[in-house]
Write a protein that holds these residues in place. Structure first.
Motif, PDB file in Angstrom:
ATOM      1  N   PRO A  67      13.432 -88.224 -12.071  1.00  0.00           N
ATOM      2  CA  PRO A  67      12.675 -87.007 -11.788  1.00  0.00           C
ATOM      3  C   PRO A  67      11.750 -86.647 -12.940  1.00  0.00           C
ATOM      4  N   GLY A  68      10.532 -86.320 -12.609  1.00  0.00           N
ATOM      5  CA  GLY A  68       9.551 -86.000 -13.642  1.00  0.00           C
ATOM      6  C   GLY A  68       8.762 -87.204 -14.096  1.00  0.00           C
ATOM      7  N   GLY A  69       9.243 -88.389 -13.774  1.00  0.00           N
ATOM      8  CA  GLY A  69       8.520 -89.604 -14.134  1.00  0.00           C
ATOM      9  C   GLY A  69       7.560 -90.012 -13.020  1.00  0.00           C
ATOM     10  N   ARG A  70       6.406 -90.520 -13.393  1.00  0.00           N
ATOM     11  CA  ARG A  70       5.412 -90.961 -12.412  1.00  0.00           C
ATOM     12  C   ARG A  70       5.155 -92.451 -12.593  1.00  0.00           C
ATOM     13  N   PRO A  71       5.286 -93.264 -11.529  1.00  0.00           N
ATOM     14  CA  PRO A  71       5.026 -94.696 -11.676  1.00  0.00           C
ATOM     15  C   PRO A  71       3.546 -94.936 -11.933  1.00  0.00           C
ATOM     16  N   VAL A  72       3.258 -95.807 -12.872  1.00  0.00           N
ATOM     17  CA  VAL A  72       1.855 -96.066 -13.222  1.00  0.00           C
ATOM     18  C   VAL A  72       1.444 -97.514 -13.016  1.00  0.00           C
ATOM     19  N   GLU A  73       2.413 -98.440 -13.037  1.00  0.00           N
ATOM     20  CA  GLU A  73       2.055 -99.854 -12.893  1.00  0.00           C
ATOM     21  C   GLU A  73       3.158-100.603 -12.160  1.00  0.00           C
ATOM     22  N   VAL A  74       2.763-101.579 -11.360  1.00  0.00           N
ATOM     23  CA  VAL A  74       3.692-102.385 -10.581  1.00  0.00           C
ATOM     24  C   VAL A  74       3.342-103.856 -10.756  1.00  0.00           C
ATOM     25  N   SER A 112       6.585 -99.543 -14.114  1.00  0.00           N
ATOM     26  CA  SER A 112       6.467 -98.830 -15.387  1.00  0.00           C
ATOM     27  C   SER A 112       6.136 -97.374 -15.090  1.00  0.00           C
ATOM     28  N   PHE A 113       6.847 -96.456 -15.750  1.00  0.00           N
ATOM     29  CA  PHE A 113       6.657 -95.026 -15.526  1.00  0.00           C
ATOM     30  C   PHE A 113       5.957 -94.383 -16.722  1.00  0.00           C
ATOM     31  N   ASP A 114       5.325 -93.247 -16.461  1.00  0.00           N
ATOM     32  CA  ASP A 114       4.604 -92.572 -17.540  1.00  0.00           C
ATOM     33  C   ASP A 114       5.527 -91.912 -18.550  1.00  0.00           C
ATOM     34  N   ASN A 115       6.823 -91.783 -18.241  1.00  0.00           N
ATOM     35  CA  ASN A 115       7.763 -91.231 -19.219  1.00  0.00           C
ATOM     36  C   ASN A 115       8.454 -92.328 -20.025  1.00  0.00           C
ATOM     37  N   GLY A 116       7.954 -93.570 -19.890  1.00  0.00           N
ATOM     38  CA  GLY A 116       8.459 -94.683 -20.676  1.00  0.00           C
ATOM     39  C   GLY A 116       9.505 -95.533 -19.992  1.00  0.00           C
ATOM     40  N   ALA A 117      10.090 -95.045 -18.912  1.00  0.00           N
ATOM     41  CA  ALA A 117      11.130 -95.809 -18.229  1.00  0.00           C
ATOM     42  C   ALA A 117      10.562 -97.089 -17.616  1.00  0.00           C
ATOM     43  N   ILE A 118      11.361 -98.139 -17.661  1.00  0.00           N
ATOM     44  CA  ILE A 118      11.021 -99.416 -17.047  1.00  0.00           C
ATOM     45  C   ILE A 118      12.066 -99.692 -15.981  1.00  0.00           C
ATOM     46  N   ALA A 119      11.620 -99.984 -14.771  1.00  0.00           N
ATOM     47  CA  ALA A 119      12.542-100.162 -13.656  1.00  0.00           C
ATOM     48  C   ALA A 119      12.295-101.490 -12.955  1.00  0.00           C
ATOM     49  N   THR A 120      13.366-102.047 -12.384  1.00  0.00           N
ATOM     50  CA  THR A 120      13.236-103.227 -11.544  1.00  0.00           C
ATOM     51  C   THR A 120      13.860-102.945 -10.179  1.00  0.00           C
ATOM     52  N   ALA A 121      13.192-103.456  -9.161  1.00  0.00           N
ATOM     53  CA  ALA A 121      13.711-103.392  -7.795  1.00  0.00           C
ATOM     54  C   ALA A 121      13.756-104.813  -7.272  1.00  0.00           C
ATOM     55  N   GLU A 122      14.872-105.213  -6.705  1.00  0.00           N
ATOM     56  CA  GLU A 122      14.964-106.584  -6.204  1.00  0.00           C
ATOM     57  C   GLU A 122      15.583-106.608  -4.823  1.00  0.00           C
ATOM     58  N   ALA A 126       1.359-101.233  -3.571  1.00  0.00           N
ATOM     59  CA  ALA A 126       0.978-101.794  -4.872  1.00  0.00           C
ATOM     60  C   ALA A 126       1.720-103.095  -5.142  1.00  0.00           C
ATOM     61  N   ALA A 127       2.994-103.152  -4.747  1.00  0.00           N
ATOM     62  CA  ALA A 127       3.778-104.384  -4.920  1.00  0.00           C
ATOM     63  C   ALA A 127       3.197-105.514  -4.078  1.00  0.00           C
ATOM     64  N   MET A 128       2.754-105.210  -2.869  1.00  0.00           N
ATOM     65  CA  MET A 128       2.121-106.205  -2.015  1.00  0.00           C
ATOM     66  C   MET A 128       0.824-106.710  -2.654  1.00  0.00           C
ATOM     67  N   ARG A 148      -1.514-111.701  -7.803  1.00  0.00           N
ATOM     68  CA  ARG A 148      -0.785-112.276  -8.942  1.00  0.00           C
ATOM     69  C   ARG A 148      -1.152-111.602 -10.263  1.00  0.00           C
ATOM     70  N   ARG A 149      -1.073-110.284 -10.252  1.00  0.00           N
ATOM     71  CA  ARG A 149      -1.382-109.508 -11.449  1.00  0.00           C
ATOM     72  C   ARG A 149      -0.703-108.151 -11.387  1.00  0.00           C
ATOM     73  N   PRO A 150      -0.536-107.485 -12.510  1.00  0.00           N
ATOM     74  CA  PRO A 150      -0.046-106.107 -12.495  1.00  0.00           C
ATOM     75  C   PRO A 150      -1.077-105.209 -11.812  1.00  0.00           C
ATOM     76  N   VAL A 151      -0.592-104.245 -11.038  1.00  0.00           N
ATOM     77  CA  VAL A 151      -1.464-103.322 -10.313  1.00  0.00           C
ATOM     78  C   VAL A 151      -1.207-101.901 -10.801  1.00  0.00           C
ATOM     79  N   GLN A 152      -2.285-101.207 -11.141  1.00  0.00           N
ATOM     80  CA  GLN A 152      -2.172 -99.809 -11.513  1.00  0.00           C
ATOM     81  C   GLN A 152      -2.068 -98.963 -10.236  1.00  0.00           C
ATOM     82  N   LEU A 153      -1.151 -98.006 -10.234  1.00  0.00           N
ATOM     83  CA  LEU A 153      -0.981 -97.178  -9.050  1.00  0.00           C
ATOM     84  C   LEU A 153      -2.241 -96.408  -8.695  1.00  0.00           C
TER      85      LEU A 153
END
Length: 345
Positions: free
Chosen positions: A196-203, A229-239, A328-330, A336-341
């Protein structure tokens, strides 16, 4: 107005009598307090009639019949995903409260249209992200919100559908992008909710057809890992993977500056079997087994939101946020590159 133990009875029409719709029908009819399954709509008339007969409801082949019925308070949309947003708009224009299974839309423009229609009509609009209603995931969320794990740093969400030794016999019928918009969208919502409070910025996505590679050329993706990657610094993975031989595997984790919370389970009973081959335990084999109580809770809270006029616990905006990450993940997989939200609007 009918009441049940002092509560207004909410009369719900089910739109779509497939597997998930059948499950929701039983919950509304038997387990959700002061709710009634009033109608079942499905173009397969025999299927609609069979399900409706189990719960003394009416069966219709077309949604127009329930949208014009003043005694229907709400609709539960459990049809195929590609028509969800259109059905949301039609139900909103008819003044019905709306529960819609995920994904509420496959495209952002259609999602925005659905949200706008529900706001203009002033109707309740709730989306079916069931993990939020599971007791372990809800407890993990509460711990994060209360600051018990400090600042989220590393996060993880896993969805592995149950598989069989014979492989994916239904692989040919899986539509392209299903793993992102219909499977991992649960994980994306979970990660956004648990931060909560974090905003995703890159996928960034890595994905392939590893379970059924013979269908890769038709667009099948059955295995994927996505980094957020979130704007509050958190790094997350979804699999996600479509073939876990040991059962249905759904888990979540948040690691922070003060500790960690986890959610999810494998066993369907605490019983352990001690035998000649070692120790074994029966595992969960479906979402209906794992999230039985969560499915009831989400529909119960939907009915409560209708009675009280309060905001539903999962909104159209929540659904849009998860869909935005999925798209963004699609895009990341395709290019084949990181995508900014921000690229998606």
């Amino acid at each position: 107005m009918r009441t049940d133990h002092g509560l207004q009875v909410i009369r719900i029409a089910l739109i779509g009598a497939g597997r998930i719709g059948t499950m929701h029908a039983g919950n509304v009819a038997r387990r959700v307090p002061a709710a009634e399954l009033a109608a079942v709509v499905d173009p397969r008339v025999d299927v609609a009639e069979s399900l409706a007969a189990k719960y003394d409801a009416r069966a219709y082949p077309d949604i127009d019949d329930v949208l014009k019925d003043p005694e229907i308070d709400a609709v539960a949309i459990t049809s195929i995903a590609k028509v969800h947003s259109e059905l949301v708009v039609r139900a909103a224009e008819a003044g019905k409260a709306i529960f819609c299974e995920k994904p509420a839309s496959l495209e952002l423009a259609e999602m925005d249209r659905a949200i706008a229609a529900t706001k203009q009509a002033g109707v309740v609009f709730q989306v079916g992200f069931n993990r939020r209603f599971a007791s372990d995931f809800a407890a993990a969320h509460a711990a994060v919100v209360n600051g018990e794990i400090g600042t989220p740093q590393l996060m993880r969400s896993v969805t592995r559908d149950p598989g069989w030794p014979a492989g994916m016999t239904h692989a040919a019928g899986i539509k392209p992008w299903t793993i992102f918009r219909e499977t991992l969208i649960h994980d994306f919502d979970t990660l956004l909710w648990l931060n909560p409070g974090g905003r995703p910025v890159e996928v960034y996505t890595r994905a392939d057809a590893l379970v059924a590679p013979q269908y890769k050329e038709t667009g099948l993706i059955d295995t994927a890992a996505v980094m957020l990657s979130f704007d509050n610094g958190a790094i997350a993975t979804a699999e996600a993977n479509f073939s876990a031989l040991y059962g249905y595997d759904v888990r979540g984790e948040v690691f922070g500056s003060k500790g960690m919370v986890t959610a999810g389970r494998h066993a369907n009973t605490p019983m352990l079997h001690y035998g000649e081959h070692g120790i074994s335990q029966q595992t969960l084999r479906s979402d209906e087994e794992m999230f039985t109580d969560a499915y009831v809770a989400e529909m119960s809270q939907f009915a409560d939101a209708i009675r009280t006029g309060s905001a539903p616990p999962v909104t159209g905006e929540d659904a849009r946020n998860a869909l935005r990450v999925a798209l963004a993940a699609m895009k990341s997989h395709e290019e084949r590159r990181p995508v900014q939200l921000d690229e998606l609007g």
